[in-house]
Design a protein around this motif. Structure first.
Motif, PDB file in Angstrom:
ATOM      1  N   TRP A 313       0.870  -1.185   0.000  1.00  0.00           N
ATOM      2  CA  TRP A 313       0.000   0.000   0.000  1.00  0.00           C
ATOM      3  C   TRP A 313       0.899   1.224   0.000  1.00  0.00           C
ATOM      4  N   TRP A 345      -7.109   1.474   4.648  1.00  0.00           N
ATOM      5  CA  TRP A 345      -6.900   0.666   3.455  1.00  0.00           C
ATOM      6  C   TRP A 345      -7.743  -0.604   3.524  1.00  0.00           C
ATOM      7  N   SER A 350     -10.168  -5.163  -2.537  1.00  0.00           N
ATOM      8  CA  SER A 350      -9.449  -4.435  -3.587  1.00  0.00           C
ATOM      9  C   SER A 350      -8.013  -4.100  -3.209  1.00  0.00           C
ATOM     10  N   LYS A 352      -7.052  -1.291  -1.874  1.00  0.00           N
ATOM     11  CA  LYS A 352      -6.832   0.122  -2.180  1.00  0.00           C
ATOM     12  C   LYS A 352      -7.170   0.986  -0.979  1.00  0.00           C
ATOM     13  N   CYS A 353      -6.807   2.262  -1.091  1.00  0.00           N
ATOM     14  CA  CYS A 353      -7.124   3.218  -0.028  1.00  0.00           C
ATOM     15  C   CYS A 353      -8.617   3.539  -0.087  1.00  0.00           C
TER      16      CYS A 353
END
Length: 608
Positions: A313, A345, A350, A352-353
């Motif tokens: 991340w 996150w 996913s 993602k953030c």
């Protein structure tokens, strides 16, 4: 033998009776003998001697047929070699035909320029672009004295101390005094003399030449020499244009706002805002994006050491100070960045953030989830503690004492989730009631900034560590230390973690080891358990446990993550995780072989 005896007797007789004195032949006698036709008559004694068989023949002067040799060159060469034994060596020569002395080898270079170098220094002796530079040992005070003297008066003492360089007339006038030896009265007198002489010269020049009209003369240039910026002051200020007025007003407003902010000090509020990065905040069934997945369950109770790097991340522009998994489920990961932002996150789907929380004006130091994960605390170097709503990103409340909070903690009891504890830089632990926003208690016993707060004994007590290299145990709500642990060999402990069975505390000590303390009544140090091998001196690297308590893990200053076996205290595995410092590490609460690490390189990495 008879022959030798006869020879000896004959020799003795000749020596005694027949001694003849030989006289050198003069030039006249030789000329006469050469010019006479008849041979010279022999004297009777000589005739008798020559006629006797025992007499030796007459000896003539020795003559050599070899040509005469001039030995002047040989004598000069011998003298030259004897002189070379005492003179310095030539630095350009490659071989020495004799054993030189120590003085000859270390004699400084003197004499005329070297014939094979343009600037007089042989190529082998060149150690600087300007020639040969020889190191000299000189004290800084003496160097500064001569340096300042030369720049002020124009003369200085040669480093050899035998002569002076520079303006000899001024040297004689000042009696070779340096700037440090010049009396104070003499300096004042000279300053006054310079001022008066300068004024007199100006008066004389004005009287003699009131105005020089020719710009081509040096006098005119000296009289009219001005700064290139001096003409700016002579410009008459005219009416401002509309654009200039607008710019002046904006500049005045900004300056006034800045002054107001400085007047308030650190009370200037930073705009609290949040940005959602996901697709939608609620799914088709109306569930929130922070709701844990239904199938998130622990597969087994046995944990394993991760082996490979599975995800990264990256979103923080600076280092990451701390990470926290969502309580009980771990489907979200909260991170505190040194770029003053807090990000959350997605871990399961996913990767993602999901949301960025922007409310601090400086780096974020610590974060802490509530028990259900719907809210969390963040502490920043802007001296503010903010209580956030995880889902909406709104700030519920803000707390500050004007000091930097180093650690924030919520009371783990379900009925005390509104009580906040914060360790401050002013040696205090401050307790707030978040419902009313009032400070309800202050624990003030430490002698340094408070680094950690850890609840033990069913949350009835809590342990704090500080920069004063001590541990203190407090009864919750009572500002009196019930146990004080401080030994001469102890170091500061910037991170403490509780074992899953709640019987032990793991304390990260700054002497590159992890110490274990009991949470029972006496809070004793367990001397049999000690985890070492990593280098964390100077860094507040976090220590943690696996959910089953079989492994201890910690980051270090070289970017590695270390894993130890709890029973044997041996190093189980090390992973190279980050380029800089690996400051934080968290074990996933459900997936037994997955670990998240964060570092000062701004990355958060996931390991399986």
């Amino acid at each position: 033998m008879d022959l030798l005896r006869d020879y000896k007797d004959d020799d003795g007789d000749g020596d005694g009776n027949d001694e003849v004195e030989e006289e050198p032949l003069g030039e006249e006698t030789l000329g006469e003998s050469m010019g006479a036709s008849d041979p010279p008559a022999l004297v009777p004694e000589e005739a008798e001697a020559s006629s006797s068989p025992d007499s030796s023949p007459r000896r003539l002067p020795a003559k050599s047929s070899a040509p005469r040799v001039d030995d002047t060159t040989l004598a000069l060469a011998a003298a030259e070699s004897s002189r070379s034994l005492h003179r310095p060596l030539d630095p350009g020569q490659h071989a020495v035909g004799f054993n030189p002395t120590y003085d000859q080898l270390w004699t400084p270079i003197y004499g005329p320029a070297h014939p094979f170098a343009k600037d007089g220094v042989a190529q082998g002796m060149r150690n600087h672009k300007l020639g040969f530079v020889e190191d000299a040992s000189i004290q800084p005070f003496l160097f500064d004295e001569q340096y300042n003297t030369f720049h002020k008066y124009g003369y200085a003492t040669d480093p050899s101390g035998l002569s002076f360089v520079g303006d000899i007339e001024t040297l004689t006038k000042n009696q070779a005094l340096s700037v440090y030896n010049m009396p104070q009265q003499e300096q004042k007198r000279r300053r006054l003399q310079m001022k008066t002489s300068g004024g007199a010269e100006e008066a004389e020049s004005g009287a003699a030449d009131p105005e020089v009209q020719n710009p081509a003369t040096n006098e005119w240039l000296l009289k009219n020499k001005i700064s290139p910026w001096s003409g700016k002051m002579d410009v008459v200020q005219g009416e401002l244009t509309e654009e200039q007025k607008k710019y002046a007003e904006e500049y005045a407003e900004k300056k006034a706002e800045k002054e107001r902010g400085e007047g308030r000090g650190d009370k200037a509020e930073h705009a609290d805002k949040s940005t959602f990065h996901g697709k939608e905040e609620r799914d088709y069934q109306g569930r929130s994006w922070i709701a844990p997945p239904k199938d998130a369950k622990a597969k087994n109770d046995h944990c394993y050491i991760p082996k490979r790097w599975v995800h990264t991340w990256s979103g923080h522009t600076k280092g990451v100070a701390a990470i926290r998994f969502f309580p009980k489920h771990g489907h979200l990961l909260l991170s505190a960045g040194m770029d003053s932002k807090v990000k959350i996150w997605d871990v399961f789907n996913s990767g993602k953030c999901m949301r960025t929380y922007m409310g601090h004006s400086k780096a974020v130091r610590d974060i802490c989830f509530s028990n259900d994960g719907t809210k969390f605390l963040s502490a920043g170097y802007d001296k503010h503690i903010k209580y956030w709503d995880t889902e909406t990103g709104k700030v519920i409340s803000t707390f500050s004492t004007g000091k930097i909070p180093y650690v924030v903690k919520l009371n783990p009891d379900e009925d005390k989730q509104s009580i906040l504890l914060a360790g401050m830089s002013d040696k205090k632990i401050v307790q707030w009631d978040m419902n009313s926003g009032a400070i309800t208690q202050e624990y003030d016993q430490h002698l340094g900034a408070v680094n950690t707060i850890t609840f033990v004994d069913n949350n009835r007590r809590f342990v704090t560590s500080s920069d004063d290299k001590s541990l203190r145990v407090w009864e919750f709500g009572i500002p009196v230390v019930i146990k004080y642990i401080s030994e001469p060999h102890m170091h500061s402990m910037p991170s403490i973690s509780l074992h899953p069975n709640s019987n032990w505390l793991a304390a990260q000590s700054l002497d590159n080891q992890i110490l274990i303390y009991s949470t029972k009544e006496r809070f004793q140090l367990n001397k049999k358990k000690r985890f070492a091998g990593h280098i964390i001196a100077g860094y507040a690297c976090q220590v943690n446990f696996s959910p089953d308590g079989r492994f201890v893990m910690s980051g270090d200053g070289e970017g590695k993550c270390w894993f130890w076996d709890w029973k044997s205290c041996k190093v189980f595995r090390t992973l190279k995780c980050h380029e800089g410092v690996c400051i934080g590490c968290e074990w996933h609460p459900l997936e037994q072989s997955k670990v998240a690490t964060c570092g000062w390189d701004g990355m958060i990495k996931y390991w399986d």
